[in-house]
Design a protein around this motif. Structure first.
Motif, short mmCIF file in Angstrom:
data_model
loop_
_atom_site.label_atom_id
_atom_site.label_comp_id
_atom_site.label_asym_id
_atom_site.label_seq_id
_atom_site.Cartn_x
_atom_site.Cartn_y
_atom_site.Cartn_z
N VAL A 28 0.98 -1.04 0.33
CA VAL A 28 -0.29 -0.22 0.04
C VAL A 28 0.82 1.16 -0.08
O VAL A 28 0.66 2.16 -0.69
N HIS A 29 1.97 1.27 1.09
CA HIS A 29 2.69 2.37 0.41
C HIS A 29 4.31 2.08 0.10
O HIS A 29 4.52 1.01 0.18
N GLY A 30 4.65 2.86 -0.82
CA GLY A 30 5.16 2.86 -2.17
C GLY A 30 6.99 2.18 -1.97
O GLY A 30 7.95 1.78 -2.76
N ASP A 31 7.05 2.80 -0.29
CA ASP A 31 8.54 2.86 0.34
C ASP A 31 9.17 1.13 0.93
O ASP A 31 10.22 1.35 1.28
N GLU A 32 8.00 0.06 0.73
CA GLU A 32 7.57 -0.39 1.36
C GLU A 32 7.10 -1.92 0.45
O GLU A 32 6.29 -2.59 0.40
N GLN A 33 8.63 -2.60 0.14
CA GLN A 33 9.06 -3.08 -1.60
C GLN A 33 8.56 -4.63 -1.16
O GLN A 33 8.52 -5.48 -1.92
N ARG B 38 8.36 5.58 -2.90
CA ARG B 38 7.65 7.41 -1.90
C ARG B 38 6.53 6.79 -1.45
O ARG B 38 5.69 5.84 -2.00
N ARG B 39 6.52 6.62 0.26
CA ARG B 39 4.75 6.17 0.60
C ARG B 39 3.26 6.38 0.22
O ARG B 39 2.78 5.84 0.50
N THR B 40 3.41 7.58 0.10
CA THR B 40 2.21 7.93 -0.47
C THR B 40 2.33 7.77 -2.21
O THR B 40 2.39 7.00 -2.50
N PHE C 255 1.01 -6.53 3.28
CA PHE C 255 1.94 -6.31 3.72
C PHE C 255 2.57 -4.69 4.37
O PHE C 255 2.16 -3.97 2.72
N HIS C 256 3.01 -4.75 4.38
CA HIS C 256 3.42 -3.54 5.56
C HIS C 256 5.80 -3.71 5.63
O HIS C 256 5.78 -4.92 6.01
N GLN C 257 6.29 -2.09 6.40
CA GLN C 257 7.32 -2.50 6.88
C GLN C 257 7.49 -1.01 7.71
O GLN C 257 6.80 -0.33 7.33
N PRO C 258 7.89 -0.94 8.95
CA PRO C 258 9.27 -2.20 9.57
C PRO C 258 8.57 -2.52 10.76
O PRO C 258 9.92 -2.86 11.23
#
Ligand SMILES: [Zn+2]
Length: 252
Positions: A73-78, A114-116, A169-172
């Motif tokens: 969902v957040h682009g910087d959590e891959q 990017r997160r957003t 799925f997310h991080q961290p």
């Protein structure tokens, strides 16, 4: 540009893979919407066709568990994109598992790390459950609930497919989000993925989250999985295998 991106996906024929016991896994792709910058948001649907019974009769239909997996969902959590890839490519699926896979609901953010989304909105604060106006920044909730096309696409997919279980799925933060609705499933996911069960603290209440919306506004269960910052290959493999095992054994 948009038509060029979408056309090959729409034209893709269903792919079939035959697993070790002779059942076919049917895979289809569907463009379910587009991002702010016009990138397609794609859902991959995978399910097993029951093997033919030797006497020619139709096999009994297994009870279906529908599981939706969002790689990010957040682009910087891959790291979750790698779980998506495992689930998309695996040859075998248990009978009765109806798997819906979305690599990312935020393709613009993913392309930019990017997160957003491209409007600068945190899509995981943009859902209409306990939504609250917030200042622009990494967790900007947008002008109003569902102001973003990506959020609407996701809302519509959940309403249409009514997944029994949705995993994002997310991080961290490193843990599987505790959840009043179905702690046995949360514990099973945490055990399988070798992660602790955790309460995530979004500096107070988590406002406008996708998981909160699914759990409080639909019949389905949603669980947030947070990997750490660095995610080894074994954990990706284990996460994908756990999705399949826990998803196919869900108590309906
Ligand atoms: Zn996140």
């Amino acid at each position: 540009m948009l038509a060029a991106l979408v056309a090959p996906l729409l034209a893709a024929a269903p792919a079939e893979a035959v697993d070790a016991i002779g059942s076919k896994v049917l895979t289809t792709r569907e463009v379910i919407g587009t991002s702010v910058e016009g990138r397609p948001i794609v859902a991959v649907h995978r399910t097993r066709k029951p093997a033919a019974v030797p006497d020619g009769t139709e096999p009994a239909a297994a009870e279906t568990r529908r599981v939706l997996v969002l790689g990010s969902v957040h682009g910087d959590e891959q790291a979750g994109l790698r779980v998506f890839q495992r689930l998309r490519d695996r040859d075998h699926l248990p009978a009765g598992l109806d798997l819906w896979l979305v690599r990312t609901v935020n393709p613009d953010g993913t392309a930019a790390h990017r997160r957003t989304n491209a409007h600068g909105v945190d899509l995981n604060r943009n859902f209409p459950y306990k939504w609250r106006s917030s200042p622009r920044g990494a967790t900007w909730s947008g002008q109003q609930p569902l102001s973003e096309p990506e959020s609407v696409v996701l809302r519509d997919l959940v309403r249409r497919q009514k997944p029994d279980l949705t995993i994002t799925f997310h991080q961290p933060l490193f843990g599987v989000g505790a959840n009043d609705k179905a702690m046995p499933t949360v514990r099973a996911l945490a055990r399988g993925m070798r992660l602790p069960v955790d309460e995530f603290h979004c500096t107070g209440v988590c406002n406008g989250t996708f998981t909160g919306w699914v759990n409080h506004r639909t019949d389905g269960l949603a669980v947030t999985v947070e990997f750490g910052r660095r995610v080894p290959t074994w954990r990706v493999s284990r996460a994908a295998a756990t999705v399949v095992t826990v998803g196919s054994q869900l108590t309906l």
